[in-house]
Write an enzyme that holds these catalytic residues in place. Sequence first.
Site, PDB file in Angstrom:
ATOM      1  CB  CYS A  35      34.189  14.900  34.625  1.00  0.00           C
ATOM      2  SG  CYS A  35      34.678  14.909  36.477  1.00  0.00           S
ATOM      3  CB  CYS A  38      34.202  16.246  39.030  1.00  0.00           C
ATOM      4  SG  CYS A  38      34.828  15.760  38.176  1.00  0.00           S
ATOM      5  CG  ASP A 443      49.538  47.651  33.085  1.00  0.00           C
ATOM      6  OD1 ASP A 443      50.367  48.401  33.156  1.00  0.00           O
ATOM      7  OD2 ASP A 443      49.388  46.699  33.874  1.00  0.00           O
ATOM      8  CG  ASP A 626      47.476  43.877  36.176  1.00  0.00           C
ATOM      9  OD1 ASP A 626      47.072  44.851  35.686  1.00  0.00           O
ATOM     10  OD2 ASP A 626      47.438  43.069  36.899  1.00  0.00           O
ATOM     11  CG  ASP A 630      45.870  49.116  33.526  1.00  0.00           C
ATOM     12  OD1 ASP A 630      46.886  49.897  33.371  1.00  0.00           O
ATOM     13  OD2 ASP A 630      46.630  48.465  33.816  1.00  0.00           O
TER      14      ASP A 630
END
Lengths: 734, 57
Positions: A35, A38, A443, A626, A630
């Site tokens: 924002c 921030c 997976d 992940d 894989d």
Amino acid sequence: MSAAAPGQARDFSTFIRDEGDGVASLELAVEGMRCAGCMASVERTVGKLDGVVSARVNLTSQRLNVRWREGAATPDQVIAAVAGLGFRAYPFVSRQAETKEAQEEKRLLRYLGVAAFAAMNIMLLSVSVWSGNASDITPETRDFFHWLSALIALPTAAYAGQPFFESATRALRARQVNMDVPITLGILLALGMSVVETLNHGEHAYFDSAVMLIFFLLVGRYLDQAMRHKTRAVAGNLAALKAETAFKYVSDKEVREVPIAAIAAGDLVLVRPGERISVDGKVVSGRSEIDQSLITGETAYAAIGTDAMVYAGTLNISGTLTIQVVHAASGTLLDEVNSLLEKATAERSRQVLLADRAAQLYAPLVHATALATFIGWVLAGLAWQQALIIAITVLIITCPCALGLAVPAVQVVAAGALFRRSVLLNQGSALERFAEADTVVFDKTGTLTLPLPQIANAADFGPGDLALAGRLALASRHPLAQAIVEASGAAMPLTATEEPGLGVRSTFEGREILLGRPSFCGAEEAAALVAERYPEASLMAFRDGGRVHVFAVQQALRPDAVETIQGLKALGLAIEILSGDRPAAVAEAARDLGIERFQAAMTPADKIRHIEALAESGRKVLMVGDGLNDAPALAAAHVSLSPVTAVHLTQAAADAVFLGARLSPVLAAVSLSRRARALMVQNLRLAVLYNAIAVPLAIAGYATPLVAALAMSGSSVIVTLNALRAQGKPGAGP
Amino acid sequence: MNVLVYLLPLALLLGGLGLAGFVWSLRTRQFEDLQGAGWRAISDDDLPVLKQKDKSS
């Protein structure tokens, strides 16, 4: 979150840039800075630090650039100041790929600006000519206007048309035809004919068409590039915020935390219990158990000792290890995985995309039509110069403006919609492949399940016990203790002594409390009971005075996994699990999710073989995974997705990455992509429809520059507006 | 129609000025953070600070 002990300085020297005059600068990725408030508070707080020269936030890429006088401030102070505001920050070096994306975006924006300027000014002149043609313009004035147009259009085309010319030359060199070939030809012919017409004092010049074509197409290119750059930047931030560091021996006695970018082969690093190993290497001293689930998918721990090889991404569980680095950060990779990966990636680049297919159909058809028009008019007795002009008009009218925008416009909108649903696309073309998928292969470990293990029997404990166990667990480095910390939400650690390999010990209100192995807490009996109920779980015992409790910690399914699988099934997708884990563990997850087809104990090569077999039987596989094991399967699959917690090699192999604990982004990726693909096809049909109306006009010789301009801008706007529908329903994001 | 001799170059010059402005803003990196730039315009941080070293802000 950092494991650095107090007083142990972190060494960020690889990230710091020397700007001369005693000023140093640093880029930080800041998490959650979304924002305007921030942005202002981060800049203000950091700017006030002693020695800081400037602090500038980039809200789009969520980064902070800090410049300070050397010696007067340290990166640690800046990070602490930002952390004090509630944002996690970590130093960052732009990867080369991202810097390139940024430069390309800037270049396209510059071309776009030039093309816009030229298009506006030429249109000013063209409108005068068109209205003059209808009333009383003198041929001299018209020639003057045409010459002025040429003066603007020719340099503009030479400059701003470069992206198309370059791409077209590349395609032709490779003996292929892409969309940029007819675009380039259209631009060149329009300009060439207009110059000849102007020389001959002709009535019609198409300078405005040529420049407008460049402008519209550049808009599409720029938006596409901006989207890609933004995705890259966010992915880069996520990588930086993982803060992969290692504790390097800088001398025999001293250990310093350095970013893995600063580690070289041959270095010695220290890995304590509970830390993730961030390098490939050989164990020099120490013995421990390691969790290799990210590499192999196997969830049971492996015992290792001196001379064992360990790989980046594994988690050290119980003992302190000293590791000699074999591969540093860039080379962390199993050789087998690497070669499989390269092969699979080469396979994939042979696929033909929708836009290219359209171009391959379109280019010969249009050029044949133009040729036929020329021959037809010559046979009908028209002078060849005039016939040629009509033929070129046909080419300009069919200019692939709408065709060129049809696919990228949808890609940009859909990529933005996916972005809001926590899916980051590595490339826009992946959308088409997501839409085509008819089989999803998951997976298990870290994909269907959460990356960190969870307490399975949390309901057995009173809140008081759990809270106390959580506070004690905060003192432990053991990964299983992390699950207890998270479940209890404890924030105040107890002072405790850790007994390596056994557990932690402390006293609370006069009672001795222990957390660790069941044998350490004298809880073997209770542990046996819990083990019966949760055969797959790892056990951790907690003793509070005379009472004992046993936690069963195991992999838990993502919170919305069941709904997501049901949703995918409802879309007509076949679902399978391929896992490297033990058959019993895989069978249990499959049963819970209602998935009939699963295979366990698969090696990376097994996974690829299975996916290839599916592909041979005509299936289009979406692979979601992940682990490092894989990565080749992800590259071999028709399209692939991986969670952001995946090792970075796996992320690089995937077409898209999803964030967060939920699995629903997988569903969003498929359903939004299907919608996007339907819109792409619709857009291509719209473009064809427009041509079906405009081309006969042009063949008949009725197309004037005014008709061309109207048709071009009209069709481009319609196609772009239609693409906006790819956004899907608003507010459906997580 | 002689007036065109002045007007057209003038129009092009003005357009060219706009283009030059665009290239300048691009060069000075004003297009790098479109989101942040929008918010900065309404931020009050550049107003003169009345109380020096106001830590509570």
